[in-house]
Design a protein around this motif. Structure first.
Motif, mmCIF file in Angstrom:
data_model
loop_
_atom_site.group_PDB
_atom_site.id
_atom_site.type_symbol
_atom_site.label_atom_id
_atom_site.label_comp_id
_atom_site.label_asym_id
_atom_site.label_seq_id
_atom_site.Cartn_x
_atom_site.Cartn_y
_atom_site.Cartn_z
ATOM 1 N N VAL A 20 -10.634 0.057 128.499
ATOM 2 C CA VAL A 20 -10.795 -1.160 128.167
ATOM 3 C C VAL A 20 -12.484 -1.257 128.204
ATOM 4 O O VAL A 20 -13.183 -0.413 128.639
ATOM 5 N N SER A 21 -12.823 -2.254 127.428
ATOM 6 C CA SER A 21 -14.172 -2.534 127.230
ATOM 7 C C SER A 21 -14.547 -4.076 127.326
ATOM 8 O O SER A 21 -13.597 -4.834 127.071
ATOM 9 N N LEU A 22 -15.788 -4.187 127.841
ATOM 10 C CA LEU A 22 -16.189 -5.616 127.953
ATOM 11 C C LEU A 22 -17.480 -5.767 127.356
ATOM 12 O O LEU A 22 -18.471 -4.814 127.725
ATOM 13 N N THR A 23 -17.976 -6.455 126.201
ATOM 14 C CA THR A 23 -18.999 -6.536 125.455
ATOM 15 C C THR A 23 -19.591 -7.902 125.415
ATOM 16 O O THR A 23 -18.786 -8.989 125.408
ATOM 17 N N VAL A 24 -20.842 -8.028 125.436
ATOM 18 C CA VAL A 24 -21.522 -9.274 125.227
ATOM 19 C C VAL A 24 -21.180 -9.996 123.711
ATOM 20 O O VAL A 24 -21.005 -11.331 123.771
ATOM 21 N N ASP A 25 -20.966 -8.974 122.767
ATOM 22 C CA ASP A 25 -20.952 -9.513 121.581
ATOM 23 C C ASP A 25 -20.200 -8.648 120.561
ATOM 24 O O ASP A 25 -19.668 -7.545 120.939
ATOM 25 N N GLU A 26 -20.081 -9.035 119.453
ATOM 26 C CA GLU A 26 -19.090 -8.128 118.589
ATOM 27 C C GLU A 26 -20.018 -7.614 117.224
ATOM 28 O O GLU A 26 -19.980 -8.099 116.172
ATOM 29 N N THR A 27 -21.154 -7.037 117.603
ATOM 30 C CA THR A 27 -22.096 -6.275 116.612
ATOM 31 C C THR A 27 -21.806 -4.916 116.529
ATOM 32 O O THR A 27 -21.069 -4.418 117.195
ATOM 33 N N GLU A 28 -22.103 -4.403 115.386
ATOM 34 C CA GLU A 28 -22.067 -2.824 114.739
ATOM 35 C C GLU A 28 -22.517 -1.964 116.041
ATOM 36 O O GLU A 28 -21.982 -0.971 116.451
ATOM 37 N N GLN A 29 -23.734 -2.282 116.594
ATOM 38 C CA GLN A 29 -24.132 -1.785 117.883
ATOM 39 C C GLN A 29 -23.284 -1.719 119.045
ATOM 40 O O GLN A 29 -23.241 -0.614 119.673
ATOM 41 N N SER A 30 -22.791 -2.940 119.330
ATOM 42 C CA SER A 30 -21.718 -2.809 120.590
ATOM 43 C C SER A 30 -20.525 -1.963 120.302
ATOM 44 O O SER A 30 -20.044 -1.223 121.255
ATOM 45 N N PHE A 31 -20.070 -2.061 119.235
ATOM 46 C CA PHE A 31 -18.786 -1.284 118.810
ATOM 47 C C PHE A 31 -19.277 0.277 118.750
ATOM 48 O O PHE A 31 -18.424 0.930 119.282
ATOM 49 N N THR A 32 -20.289 0.239 118.286
ATOM 50 C CA THR A 32 -20.536 1.867 118.175
ATOM 51 C C THR A 32 -20.686 2.582 119.512
ATOM 52 O O THR A 32 -20.295 3.707 119.846
ATOM 53 N N TRP A 33 -21.243 1.751 120.565
ATOM 54 C CA TRP A 33 -21.508 2.027 121.995
ATOM 55 C C TRP A 33 -19.908 2.150 122.707
ATOM 56 O O TRP A 33 -19.762 3.304 123.230
#
Length: 108
Positions: A20-33
């Motif tokens: 699972v993942s929790l991210t602050v936003d849905e940006t290309e940078q977040s998805f790449t990470w």
């Protein structure tokens, strides 16, 4: 916070949660990470990934997991059809014209 869930389907048909993942936003940078961390852990690209069609997610997948087949989730497809195509069917115009308008709407 945005929740992402990686699941798999075993040869028996059983579905299991892998990550699972929790991210602050849905940006290309977040998805790449997120996708890079997935590869760090599992060391293999998934064969298929179902998405909601987010353009930033698709860009990150193309970069980090280029061999993974990307498919749109049926729930998101039906939601988009209901929101974007259904209103075009007014019943007052030929179906072929309606299909043309629907196509133009999806392409814009």
């Amino acid at each position: 916070m945005k929740l992402g869930i990686f699941t798999n389907v075993a040869a028996t048909g059983a579905t299991g949660m892998m990550a699972v993942s929790l991210t602050v936003d849905e940006t290309e940078q977040s998805f790449t990470w997120v996708f890079q961390r997935y590869l760090d852990c599992f060391r293999v690209q998934p064969a298929v990934i179902l998405t909601d069609g987010d353009p930033w997610m698709l860009r990150a997948l193309a970069t980090i997991m280029p061999d993974t087949f990307r498919m749109a989730c049926i729930w998101h497809l039906s939601k988009n059809v209901n929101a974007h195509i259904h209103p075009l069917y007014t019943g007052n115009e030929p179906v072929s014209y309606t299909h043309l308008r629907a196509h133009e709407t999806l392409m814009n």
